[in-house]
Scaffold this motif. Structure first.
Motif, PDB file in Angstrom:
ATOM      1  N   LEU A   8      41.685 -48.060  13.817  1.00  0.00           N
ATOM      2  CA  LEU A   8      40.838 -48.870  14.696  1.00  0.00           C
ATOM      3  C   LEU A   8      41.277 -50.319  14.839  1.00  0.00           C
ATOM      4  N   LYS A   9      41.799 -50.913  13.786  1.00  0.00           N
ATOM      5  CA  LYS A   9      42.101 -52.350  13.853  1.00  0.00           C
ATOM      6  C   LYS A   9      43.318 -52.719  12.998  1.00  0.00           C
ATOM      7  N   PRO A  10      44.487 -52.185  13.328  1.00  0.00           N
ATOM      8  CA  PRO A  10      45.692 -52.571  12.585  1.00  0.00           C
ATOM      9  C   PRO A  10      45.987 -54.051  12.777  1.00  0.00           C
ATOM     10  N   LYS A  11      46.469 -54.693  11.725  1.00  0.00           N
ATOM     11  CA  LYS A  11      46.739 -56.136  11.798  1.00  0.00           C
ATOM     12  C   LYS A  11      47.812 -56.462  12.832  1.00  0.00           C
ATOM     13  N   ALA A  12      48.754 -55.554  13.035  1.00  0.00           N
ATOM     14  CA  ALA A  12      49.835 -55.809  13.982  1.00  0.00           C
ATOM     15  C   ALA A  12      49.643 -55.008  15.270  1.00  0.00           C
ATOM     16  N   GLY A  13      48.414 -54.653  15.584  1.00  0.00           N
ATOM     17  CA  GLY A  13      48.169 -53.835  16.773  1.00  0.00           C
ATOM     18  C   GLY A  13      46.950 -54.309  17.538  1.00  0.00           C
ATOM     19  N   ASN A  14      46.459 -53.432  18.370  1.00  0.00           N
ATOM     20  CA  ASN A  14      45.328 -53.729  19.245  1.00  0.00           C
ATOM     21  C   ASN A  14      44.034 -53.256  18.582  1.00  0.00           C
ATOM     22  N   ASP A  15      43.043 -54.156  18.501  1.00  0.00           N
ATOM     23  CA  ASP A  15      41.773 -53.769  17.891  1.00  0.00           C
ATOM     24  C   ASP A  15      40.707 -53.424  18.935  1.00  0.00           C
ATOM     25  N   ALA A  16      41.141 -53.155  20.181  1.00  0.00           N
ATOM     26  CA  ALA A  16      40.187 -52.782  21.240  1.00  0.00           C
ATOM     27  C   ALA A  16      39.373 -51.542  20.869  1.00  0.00           C
ATOM     28  N   PRO A  17      39.981 -50.488  20.257  1.00  0.00           N
ATOM     29  CA  PRO A  17      39.169 -49.319  19.863  1.00  0.00           C
ATOM     30  C   PRO A  17      38.037 -49.684  18.899  1.00  0.00           C
TER      31      PRO A  17
ATOM     32  N   LEU B 103      24.654 -38.659  19.179  1.00  0.00           N
ATOM     33  CA  LEU B 103      26.046 -38.618  19.651  1.00  0.00           C
ATOM     34  C   LEU B 103      26.825 -39.826  19.151  1.00  0.00           C
ATOM     35  N   VAL B 104      26.182 -40.995  19.199  1.00  0.00           N
ATOM     36  CA  VAL B 104      26.847 -42.216  18.735  1.00  0.00           C
ATOM     37  C   VAL B 104      27.119 -42.147  17.229  1.00  0.00           C
ATOM     38  N   VAL B 105      26.148 -41.661  16.465  1.00  0.00           N
ATOM     39  CA  VAL B 105      26.326 -41.534  15.012  1.00  0.00           C
ATOM     40  C   VAL B 105      27.475 -40.572  14.701  1.00  0.00           C
ATOM     41  N   MET B 106      27.524 -39.452  15.408  1.00  0.00           N
ATOM     42  CA  MET B 106      28.610 -38.486  15.195  1.00  0.00           C
ATOM     43  C   MET B 106      29.961 -39.106  15.520  1.00  0.00           C
ATOM     44  N   TYR B 107      30.018 -39.832  16.645  1.00  0.00           N
ATOM     45  CA  TYR B 107      31.280 -40.457  17.062  1.00  0.00           C
ATOM     46  C   TYR B 107      31.703 -41.551  16.079  1.00  0.00           C
ATOM     47  N   PHE B 108      30.729 -42.358  15.632  1.00  0.00           N
ATOM     48  CA  PHE B 108      31.034 -43.422  14.673  1.00  0.00           C
ATOM     49  C   PHE B 108      31.567 -42.826  13.369  1.00  0.00           C
ATOM     50  N   THR B 109      30.912 -41.778  12.896  1.00  0.00           N
ATOM     51  CA  THR B 109      31.358 -41.113  11.664  1.00  0.00           C
ATOM     52  C   THR B 109      32.766 -40.567  11.821  1.00  0.00           C
ATOM     53  N   TYR B 110      33.030 -39.967  12.989  1.00  0.00           N
ATOM     54  CA  TYR B 110      34.364 -39.405  13.256  1.00  0.00           C
ATOM     55  C   TYR B 110      35.431 -40.505  13.259  1.00  0.00           C
ATOM     56  N   GLU B 111      35.173 -41.583  13.984  1.00  0.00           N
ATOM     57  CA  GLU B 111      36.184 -42.632  14.152  1.00  0.00           C
ATOM     58  C   GLU B 111      36.451 -43.396  12.862  1.00  0.00           C
ATOM     59  N   THR B 112      35.474 -43.504  11.999  1.00  0.00           N
ATOM     60  CA  THR B 112      35.644 -44.291  10.771  1.00  0.00           C
ATOM     61  C   THR B 112      36.055 -43.439   9.575  1.00  0.00           C
ATOM     62  N   SER B 113      36.333 -42.172   9.787  1.00  0.00           N
ATOM     63  CA  SER B 113      36.691 -41.307   8.648  1.00  0.00           C
ATOM     64  C   SER B 113      38.119 -40.773   8.743  1.00  0.00           C
ATOM     65  N   PHE B 114      38.967 -41.403   9.577  1.00  0.00           N
ATOM     66  CA  PHE B 114      40.368 -40.991   9.660  1.00  0.00           C
ATOM     67  C   PHE B 114      41.053 -41.174   8.315  1.00  0.00           C
ATOM     68  N   ASP B 115      41.785 -40.155   7.904  1.00  0.00           N
ATOM     69  CA  ASP B 115      42.605 -40.165   6.679  1.00  0.00           C
ATOM     70  C   ASP B 115      41.793 -40.177   5.384  1.00  0.00           C
ATOM     71  N   LYS B 116      40.483 -40.031   5.468  1.00  0.00           N
ATOM     72  CA  LYS B 116      39.674 -40.101   4.247  1.00  0.00           C
ATOM     73  C   LYS B 116      39.862 -38.889   3.342  1.00  0.00           C
ATOM     74  N   THR B 117      40.480 -37.838   3.868  1.00  0.00           N
ATOM     75  CA  THR B 117      40.760 -36.675   3.019  1.00  0.00           C
ATOM     76  C   THR B 117      41.913 -36.956   2.053  1.00  0.00           C
ATOM     77  N   ASN B 118      42.667 -38.027   2.311  1.00  0.00           N
ATOM     78  CA  ASN B 118      43.763 -38.395   1.414  1.00  0.00           C
ATOM     79  C   ASN B 118      43.175 -38.885   0.090  1.00  0.00           C
ATOM     80  N   PRO B 119      43.543 -38.256  -1.032  1.00  0.00           N
ATOM     81  CA  PRO B 119      42.948 -38.643  -2.329  1.00  0.00           C
ATOM     82  C   PRO B 119      43.255 -40.087  -2.725  1.00  0.00           C
ATOM     83  N   ASN B 120      44.295 -40.684  -2.126  1.00  0.00           N
ATOM     84  CA  ASN B 120      44.672 -42.062  -2.460  1.00  0.00           C
ATOM     85  C   ASN B 120      44.282 -43.045  -1.357  1.00  0.00           C
ATOM     86  N   TYR B 121      43.299 -42.650  -0.549  1.00  0.00           N
ATOM     87  CA  TYR B 121      42.919 -43.393   0.650  1.00  0.00           C
ATOM     88  C   TYR B 121      42.741 -44.895   0.411  1.00  0.00           C
TER      89      TYR B 121
END
Length: 796
Positions: free
Chosen positions: A268-277, A36-54
């Motif tokens: 997860l960690k924008p420079k001008a935002g909250n990195d709690a997630p 479950l943790v591996v699935m969640y980690f993969t999900y959270e770290t793959s946002f926007d990766k479908t963008n060809p210019n990621y």
């Protein structure tokens, strides 16, 4: 040979089925959690990766001496594109600032998130309307699209992609808009929307003072981003300095810089935002790994403990010519079989638990999804745990000397003894850390729920509204006075107000203000009369805004304690603070209240009724008597078309205490995760302790029999068996306390308002683990204590 070894392995596993069940069951539960943790980690770290210019997309932000922001002005993107050839493209987007209604007959859509984007931003972000991305024909033309989900709400039977006309606002507003088609709303992205309007340009005519857009740039592969960042800073300062002659302003501009934040950081960690997630994800990942490690330790411990039962088998095989490598491979294969069973069982457990996991994190993961990375991750995990849990026991078992074991003189080495005990101590150390962490998280959450916020969210209703109530009235906005009068006629409603923001954790706008020659940035909130009274905010000095003073709608201001401290004000009431070309007279000072929650310190803030540089006032809040709440809301819904015609029959509301309570969601998730992790680690550690105590007790049956014959009481024997285990558990507590102290202290430091680190969780963890150890070991020892000594010694 393989068939023979397989039979021996299966028979051996069946003969020791209790130990095997503990091994496989404990490993399966831990592995399910890890999956479950591996699935969640993969999900959270793959946002926007479908963008060809990621890997080449960045958000442009600004850094001031006292804050960072991702918001920039419309001309900046064009200037970056024109000046730097390494920037392939640059575009801007803008979020909508309120929820509005769209209608098609009886079908109604409440668009919470309608976005604007220029054509360049749409290309950078890989936005995909059905039929492809088209460039709008003219400079002011817009192509509007609804997400596929929103389109189904308004047009459930639509099968083509032809443009449609939709009603905007209330049914009687007469306002319509053209929807050109649907667009894919990638929910696994930071750029999500109910609908989007795409133009060649947006923000025409706005200057560098209108910082409410997000600028995206796409750089060429291999670009030196740090160097580009410096060049963009220089460009930004030059743009701001154009036509500027005031030396003080020039110096202030020179202190401003820019930054480039990769698209990969935004979730997860924008420079001008909250990195709690991000921190919570790392914490969750570490928990998953530790739980699996504990289960592997159990496996290793019990396999070593069982070594004596396989000694003669190894001795005979070596006499018959078996090599150590062959024996190591055989024992690893046996362990692989157990790990394979555990993996299959873990998948079943993960599937059963997944609905609760998805509900906790508000996601939609699936074990059996075709694109699931578990297809390659699981075999890798299986091989890894086989090696981690099995390599040492396999080496120990295959290393027995035939001459010793066949004479019956075999005993496990001191190294094995110390390793078993060390692993058991490590297991309990991890369990203690989780227990302490759980207690401290509970204490912090209890503090957050019970601590005085500085305002009262109970009985306050936030009305979702799209009418603009600004003072002075401009851009089609209305005066709130007539709406307030109608609302207050409803029985049970004590007060009504409108503002640019509600205290729900959202960031306020920021402007520069000068007090007695000192210029600094302050958060601003544009309010109306009764704002402070509705929220029950406490007054420290002076007064609140009042309709008795005509100047309050022109140039009066209320500030908070943090603003007083920031400027070092003494007796601020009656003094002047300058901002947005207005000399505001400070009429009151309020006590700080936690509008942004407990993680961020209260920001220095100024409250005004008139603010030419402010935002639109749309957030209506009502204070309603508790015993008349239901009747008042029903009356409001019935009368809303007359009270606020622009919203018409679409009356929508939220309770402010529930809205504010969402700020605790991430910490509540962490609490749930720690609770589950603490239970799992304790359960797995107790399983291992149970089996280990069984092995130790069985090995000392003859000793116990002799002691009983010599007059030892049951209590003395219980103390004898428990002593070594208690020493290990106490040692585990001593080792884990400093680690738990450092980790929990670091976690508490992420809160601006927090509890002092308590002693009770540390003492409680020791008490819990000692009690569980005594109970577990005593249950196993009871059989040996109650046994007849004759049965143990009759063959001696």
């Amino acid at each position: 040979m393989f068939k023979l070894n397989l039979k021996i392995a299966l028979r051996n596993l069946w003969r020791n089925r209790i130990i095997t069940s503990i091994n496989v069951g404990g490993l399966a539960i831990a592995l399910a959690a890890f999956i479950l943790v591996v699935m969640y980690f993969t999900y959270e770290t793959s946002f926007d990766k479908t963008n060809p210019n990621y890997n080449n997309i960045y958000v442009v932000g600004r850094i001031y001496p006292d804050f960072k922001t991702n918001y920039t002005s419309p001309p900046f993107a064009k200037a970056i594109k024109q000046n730097f050839p390494e920037v392939e493209n640059a575009g801007i987007t803008k979020r909508g600032f309120f929820e509005f209604t769209m209608k098609n007959g009886k079908n109604t859509l409440f668009a919470k998130n309608f976005m604007q984007a220029d054509y360049n931003a749409a290309k950078i972000l890989d936005l995909k309307p059905t039929g492809g991305l088209e460039k709008p024909a003219g400079e002011v033309d817009r192509l509007s699209y609804l997400s596929e989900e929103s389109m189904k709400v308004l047009y459930p039977n639509k099968t083509d992609n032809k443009p449609e006309m939709v009603g905007m606002g209330s049914s009687n507003s007469g306002i319509t808009s053209k929807i050109n088609g649907s667009i894919i709303n990638n929910l696994h992205s930071n750029i999500t929307f109910d609908g989007i309007s795409i133009g060649n340009e947006i923000g025409q005519g706005e200057n560098y003072g209108m910082n409410n857009y997000t600028t995206y740039i796409q750089v060429k592969p291999g670009t030196d981003v740090a160097n580009l960042e410096q060049k963009i800073t220089k460009l930004y300062r030059n743009e701001l300095l154009k036509g500027e002659t005031d030396q003080k302003t020039i110096e202030e501009i020179k202190s401003i810089s820019t930054f480039l934040d990769p698209l990969s950081n935004q979730h997860l960690k924008p420079k001008a935002g909250n990195d709690a997630p991000y921190k919570i994800l790392i914490a969750l990942s570490v928990l998953g790994i530790l739980i699996l490690v504990i289960a592997c330790i159990n496996f290793t411990n019990l396999s070593i403990a069982q070594a004596t039962k396989r000694a003669k088998e190894v001795g005979i095989k070596k006499v018959m010519g078996a090599y150590r490598f062959q024996l190591t491979t055989q024992f690893l294969a046996e362990i692989f079989i157990q790990c394979l069973f555990a993996t299959v069982l873990a998948l079943i457990v993960a599937e059963l638990v997944l609905p609760y996991f998805n509900n906790l994190f508000q996601i939609n993961l699936s074990v059996w999804h075709i694109d699931n990375d578990l297809i390659w991750q699981l075999p890798l995990i299986l091989c890894l745990i086989t090696l981690i849990a099995g390599i040492y026991p396999a080496i120990v078992l295959s290393g027995f000397k035939p001459a010793l074991v066949l004479k019956g003189n075999f005993s496990t080495s001191k190294q094995s003894y110390w390793l078993r005990n060390s692993l058991l101590v490590f297991q309990f150390s991890i369990a203690v850390i989780f227990i302490i962490g759980l207690f401290i998280i509970n204490s912090q959450l209890k503090y957050m729920r019970s601590e005085d916020l500085g305002f009262t969210a109970n009985q306050v209703v936030y009305i979702k509204n799209q009418t603009l109530f600004n003072n002075p009235v401009k851009f089609g906005s209305l005066n709130f006075e007539s709406v307030r009068d109608k609302i207050l006629k409803i029985p049970g409603i004590k007060s009504a107000t409108v503002a640019t923001d509600v205290p729900d954790g959202a960031e306020n706008g920021t402007n520069g203000y000068t007090f007695e020659g000192v210029q600094s940035s302050l958060d601003f909130v544009d309010v109306d009369f009764d704002y402070f009274e509705t929220l029950d905010i406490k007054l420290k000095q002076g007064r609140f805004f009042s309709q008795s003073f005509s100047t309050d709608t022109a140039n009066s201001a209320v500030i908070n304690e943090s603003a007083v401290a920031k400027y070092g004000m003494k007796n601020p009431v009656g003094k002047t603070i300058k901002g947005c070309n207005i000399d505001y007279k400070i009429v009151g000072v309020i006590k700080d209240f936690k509008a942004q929650g407990f993680e961020s310190a209260v920001q220095p803030t100024i409250y005004t009724i008139k603010n030419p540089c402010g935002n639109y006032k749309t957030q209506i809040m009502l204070k309603i008597e508790e015993n008349k709440m239901a009747d008042a809301l029903a009356t409001l819904k019935a009368q809303w078309p007359q009270i606020n015609p622009k919203d018409g029959q679409d009356f929508r509301y939220e309770f402010l205490d529930e809205l504010y309570g969402k700020l605790f969601k991430k910490q509540e998730q962490l609490q749930s995760v720690f609770f589950a992790a603490a239970l799992l680690t304790i359960f797995i550690a107790i399983l291992g302790l149970f089996a280990f105590a069984k092995y130790i007790t069985n090995g000392r049956i003859k000793e116990i029999a002799v002691r009983k014959i010599l007059g030892a009481s049951d209590i003395q024997i219980f103390k004898l068996i428990n002593r070594s285990f208690l020493v290990m558990v106490l040692l585990a507590n001593v080792i884990s306390w400093p680690v738990a102290y450092i980790l929990t202290k670091k976690w508490l430091e992420t809160f601006a308002y927090r509890i002092d680190l308590p002693v009770l969780p540390f003492m409680s963890s020791a008490l819990i683990t000692i009690l569980l150890t005594v109970i577990t070991v005593s249950i196993q020892a009871k059989k040996a204590v109650k046994a007849n000594p004759v049965d143990a010694l009759k063959y001696e």
